[in-house]
Design a protein around this motif. Structure first.
Motif, PDB file in Angstrom:
ATOM      1  N   SER A 129     -38.440 -45.849  36.406  1.00  0.00           N
ATOM      2  CA  SER A 129     -37.524 -46.879  36.910  1.00  0.00           C
ATOM      3  C   SER A 129     -37.440 -48.043  35.927  1.00  0.00           C
ATOM      4  CB  SER A 129     -37.974 -47.386  38.275  1.00  0.00           C
ATOM      5  OG  SER A 129     -37.895 -46.364  39.218  1.00  0.00           O
ATOM      6  N   VAL A 130     -38.588 -48.432  35.385  1.00  0.00           N
ATOM      7  CA  VAL A 130     -38.615 -49.510  34.386  1.00  0.00           C
ATOM      8  C   VAL A 130     -37.871 -49.069  33.133  1.00  0.00           C
ATOM      9  CG1 VAL A 130     -40.118 -50.894  32.895  1.00  0.00           C
ATOM     10  CG2 VAL A 130     -40.732 -50.549  35.288  1.00  0.00           C
ATOM     11  N   ALA A 131     -38.088 -47.823  32.713  1.00  0.00           N
ATOM     12  CA  ALA A 131     -37.408 -47.302  31.525  1.00  0.00           C
ATOM     13  C   ALA A 131     -35.895 -47.280  31.737  1.00  0.00           C
ATOM     14  CB  ALA A 131     -37.923 -45.905  31.181  1.00  0.00           C
ATOM     15  N   SER A 132     -35.457 -46.895  32.933  1.00  0.00           N
ATOM     16  CA  SER A 132     -34.026 -46.888  33.234  1.00  0.00           C
ATOM     17  C   SER A 132     -33.448 -48.295  33.163  1.00  0.00           C
ATOM     18  CB  SER A 132     -33.763 -46.293  34.618  1.00  0.00           C
ATOM     19  OG  SER A 132     -34.113 -44.938  34.634  1.00  0.00           O
ATOM     20  N   LEU A 133     -34.178 -49.265  33.687  1.00  0.00           N
ATOM     21  CA  LEU A 133     -33.735 -50.653  33.616  1.00  0.00           C
ATOM     22  C   LEU A 133     -33.709 -51.132  32.164  1.00  0.00           C
ATOM     23  CD1 LEU A 133     -32.930 -53.251  35.069  1.00  0.00           C
ATOM     24  CD2 LEU A 133     -35.357 -53.797  35.266  1.00  0.00           C
ATOM     25  N   LEU A 134     -34.710 -50.759  31.392  1.00  0.00           N
ATOM     26  CA  LEU A 134     -34.766 -51.137  29.969  1.00  0.00           C
ATOM     27  C   LEU A 134     -33.573 -50.561  29.208  1.00  0.00           C
ATOM     28  CD1 LEU A 134     -36.396 -52.564  27.751  1.00  0.00           C
ATOM     29  CD2 LEU A 134     -37.618 -50.408  27.411  1.00  0.00           C
ATOM     30  N   ILE A 135     -33.222 -49.311  29.500  1.00  0.00           N
ATOM     31  CA  ILE A 135     -32.057 -48.690  28.874  1.00  0.00           C
ATOM     32  C   ILE A 135     -30.802 -49.493  29.200  1.00  0.00           C
ATOM     33  CG2 ILE A 135     -30.532 -46.670  28.947  1.00  0.00           C
ATOM     34  CD1 ILE A 135     -33.133 -44.992  29.385  1.00  0.00           C
ATOM     35  N   LEU A 136     -30.642 -49.849  30.457  1.00  0.00           N
ATOM     36  CA  LEU A 136     -29.466 -50.608  30.892  1.00  0.00           C
ATOM     37  C   LEU A 136     -29.400 -51.973  30.217  1.00  0.00           C
ATOM     38  CD1 LEU A 136     -27.026 -50.669  32.821  1.00  0.00           C
ATOM     39  CD2 LEU A 136     -28.555 -51.642  34.533  1.00  0.00           C
ATOM     40  N   VAL A 137     -30.518 -52.668  30.154  1.00  0.00           N
ATOM     41  CA  VAL A 137     -30.560 -53.994  29.526  1.00  0.00           C
ATOM     42  C   VAL A 137     -30.267 -53.883  28.033  1.00  0.00           C
ATOM     43  CG1 VAL A 137     -32.084 -55.912  28.910  1.00  0.00           C
ATOM     44  CG2 VAL A 137     -32.064 -55.054  31.253  1.00  0.00           C
ATOM     45  N   CYS A 138     -30.926 -52.957  27.353  1.00  0.00           N
ATOM     46  CA  CYS A 138     -30.707 -52.802  25.905  1.00  0.00           C
ATOM     47  C   CYS A 138     -29.264 -52.437  25.607  1.00  0.00           C
ATOM     48  CB  CYS A 138     -31.647 -51.749  25.326  1.00  0.00           C
ATOM     49  SG  CYS A 138     -33.355 -52.293  25.218  1.00  0.00           S
ATOM     50  N   TRP A 139     -28.692 -51.552  26.405  1.00  0.00           N
ATOM     51  CA  TRP A 139     -27.300 -51.157  26.181  1.00  0.00           C
ATOM     52  C   TRP A 139     -26.378 -52.368  26.325  1.00  0.00           C
ATOM     53  CZ3 TRP A 139     -24.170 -47.953  24.031  1.00  0.00           C
ATOM     54  CH2 TRP A 139     -22.823 -47.980  24.369  1.00  0.00           C
ATOM     55  N   LYS A 192     -38.192 -36.652  29.290  1.00  0.00           N
ATOM     56  CA  LYS A 192     -39.239 -35.641  29.076  1.00  0.00           C
ATOM     57  C   LYS A 192     -40.368 -35.776  30.095  1.00  0.00           C
ATOM     58  CE  LYS A 192     -37.227 -34.007  25.436  1.00  0.00           C
ATOM     59  NZ  LYS A 192     -36.435 -32.812  25.556  1.00  0.00           N
ATOM     60  N   GLU A 193     -40.177 -36.704  31.036  1.00  0.00           N
ATOM     61  CA  GLU A 193     -41.158 -36.935  32.096  1.00  0.00           C
ATOM     62  C   GLU A 193     -42.553 -37.200  31.542  1.00  0.00           C
ATOM     63  OE1 GLU A 193     -40.828 -34.045  35.221  1.00  0.00           O
ATOM     64  OE2 GLU A 193     -38.652 -34.229  35.264  1.00  0.00           O
ATOM     65  N   LEU A 194     -42.607 -38.024  30.499  1.00  0.00           N
ATOM     66  CA  LEU A 194     -43.882 -38.411  29.893  1.00  0.00           C
ATOM     67  C   LEU A 194     -44.459 -39.665  30.544  1.00  0.00           C
ATOM     68  CD1 LEU A 194     -42.836 -37.829  26.176  1.00  0.00           C
ATOM     69  CD2 LEU A 194     -44.248 -36.334  27.608  1.00  0.00           C
ATOM     70  N   ILE A 195     -43.742 -40.190  31.524  1.00  0.00           N
ATOM     71  CA  ILE A 195     -44.175 -41.406  32.211  1.00  0.00           C
ATOM     72  C   ILE A 195     -44.078 -41.191  33.718  1.00  0.00           C
ATOM     73  CG2 ILE A 195     -43.640 -43.013  30.331  1.00  0.00           C
ATOM     74  CD1 ILE A 195     -40.923 -43.496  31.542  1.00  0.00           C
ATOM     75  N   THR A 196     -44.744 -42.059  34.471  1.00  0.00           N
ATOM     76  CA  THR A 196     -44.745 -41.939  35.932  1.00  0.00           C
ATOM     77  C   THR A 196     -43.370 -42.310  36.496  1.00  0.00           C
ATOM     78  OG1 THR A 196     -45.394 -44.223  36.347  1.00  0.00           O
ATOM     79  CG2 THR A 196     -47.181 -42.618  35.961  1.00  0.00           C
ATOM     80  N   GLU A 197     -43.198 -42.030  37.778  1.00  0.00           N
ATOM     81  CA  GLU A 197     -41.923 -42.338  38.427  1.00  0.00           C
ATOM     82  C   GLU A 197     -41.631 -43.842  38.401  1.00  0.00           C
ATOM     83  OE1 GLU A 197     -38.377 -41.440  39.730  1.00  0.00           O
ATOM     84  OE2 GLU A 197     -39.855 -39.888  39.335  1.00  0.00           O
ATOM     85  N   ASP A 198     -42.642 -44.676  38.629  1.00  0.00           N
ATOM     86  CA  ASP A 198     -42.441 -46.130  38.551  1.00  0.00           C
ATOM     87  C   ASP A 198     -42.050 -46.547  37.133  1.00  0.00           C
ATOM     88  OD1 ASP A 198     -42.973 -46.515  41.220  1.00  0.00           O
ATOM     89  OD2 ASP A 198     -45.092 -47.052  40.907  1.00  0.00           O
ATOM     90  N   GLN A 199     -42.702 -45.954  36.163  1.00  0.00           N
ATOM     91  CA  GLN A 199     -42.378 -46.267  34.773  1.00  0.00           C
ATOM     92  C   GLN A 199     -40.979 -45.763  34.405  1.00  0.00           C
ATOM     93  OE1 GLN A 199     -45.793 -44.303  33.096  1.00  0.00           O
ATOM     94  NE2 GLN A 199     -46.878 -46.245  32.737  1.00  0.00           N
TER      95      GLN A 199
END
Length: 168
Positions: free
Chosen positions: A123-133, A114-121
């Motif tokens: 990237s962190v969110a994408s990494l968090l998704i990968l780690v949690c999965w 939903k683009e509620l976070i910055t582009e840097d955030q």
């Protein structure tokens, strides 16, 4: 080449599930209801993530087959009354941890998509998704692994061997 690999992985995945469901229906396999519930909602969410990212059909074949087929196994568990039994402490902890991981990656996905976070955030969110999965894979396998240790006759190895080749 990629199309052939996508079709092959999806076909092998479907074959593994066909074997598993056949064994479950014929009482040669006793699916662990809790693990299969976690597999089902996890693969459905993974499929949604892939589709949301705009993945083409070649990348969606494998998770789509997993999501649909694991829902069939969950239905079989429900039909056989597997969800009426109480959950033990170890399985309850694995399930609770899996729910926390799933909620975490879903929140990260919503914030990212939903683009509620910055582009840097993002990237962190994408990494968090990968780690949690990936950590969630261990939590979802914990109940079935514990059960196989105690009751090896509850599982048949053939579907699992086929699934290894599907993911390879």
């Amino acid at each position: 080449m990629l199309t052939a690999l996508a079709v092959l992985s999806g076909a092998l995945q479907a074959l593994g599930y066909a074997f598993y469901i056949r064994f479950a229906v014929k009482n040669g396999t006793v699916p662990n209801p809790l693990s299969w519930l976690m597999f089902a909602y996890g693969t459905v969410f993974l499929l949604a993530l892939e589709i949301d990212k705009g993945a083409g059909w070649r990348l969606v074949v494998l998770p789509a087959v997993c999501a649909i087929s694991s829902l069939v196994v969950v239905w079989l568990c429900w039909k056989k009354g597997g969800y009426k039994n109480p959950i033990g402490l170890a399985d309850g902890i694995a399930f609770a941890f899996d729910i926390i991981l799933t909620i975490t990656y879903l929140v990260a996905w919503v914030l990212r998509s939903k683009e509620l976070i910055t582009e840097d955030q993002r990237s962190v969110a994408s990494l968090l998704i990968l780690v949690c999965w990936n950590v969630g894979i261990f939590t979802s396998f914990a109940p079935i692994a514990r059960e196989i240790k105690n009751y090896p006759e509850h599982e048949h190895p053939l579907p699992w061997v086929v699934w290894v080749f599907a993911y390879a």
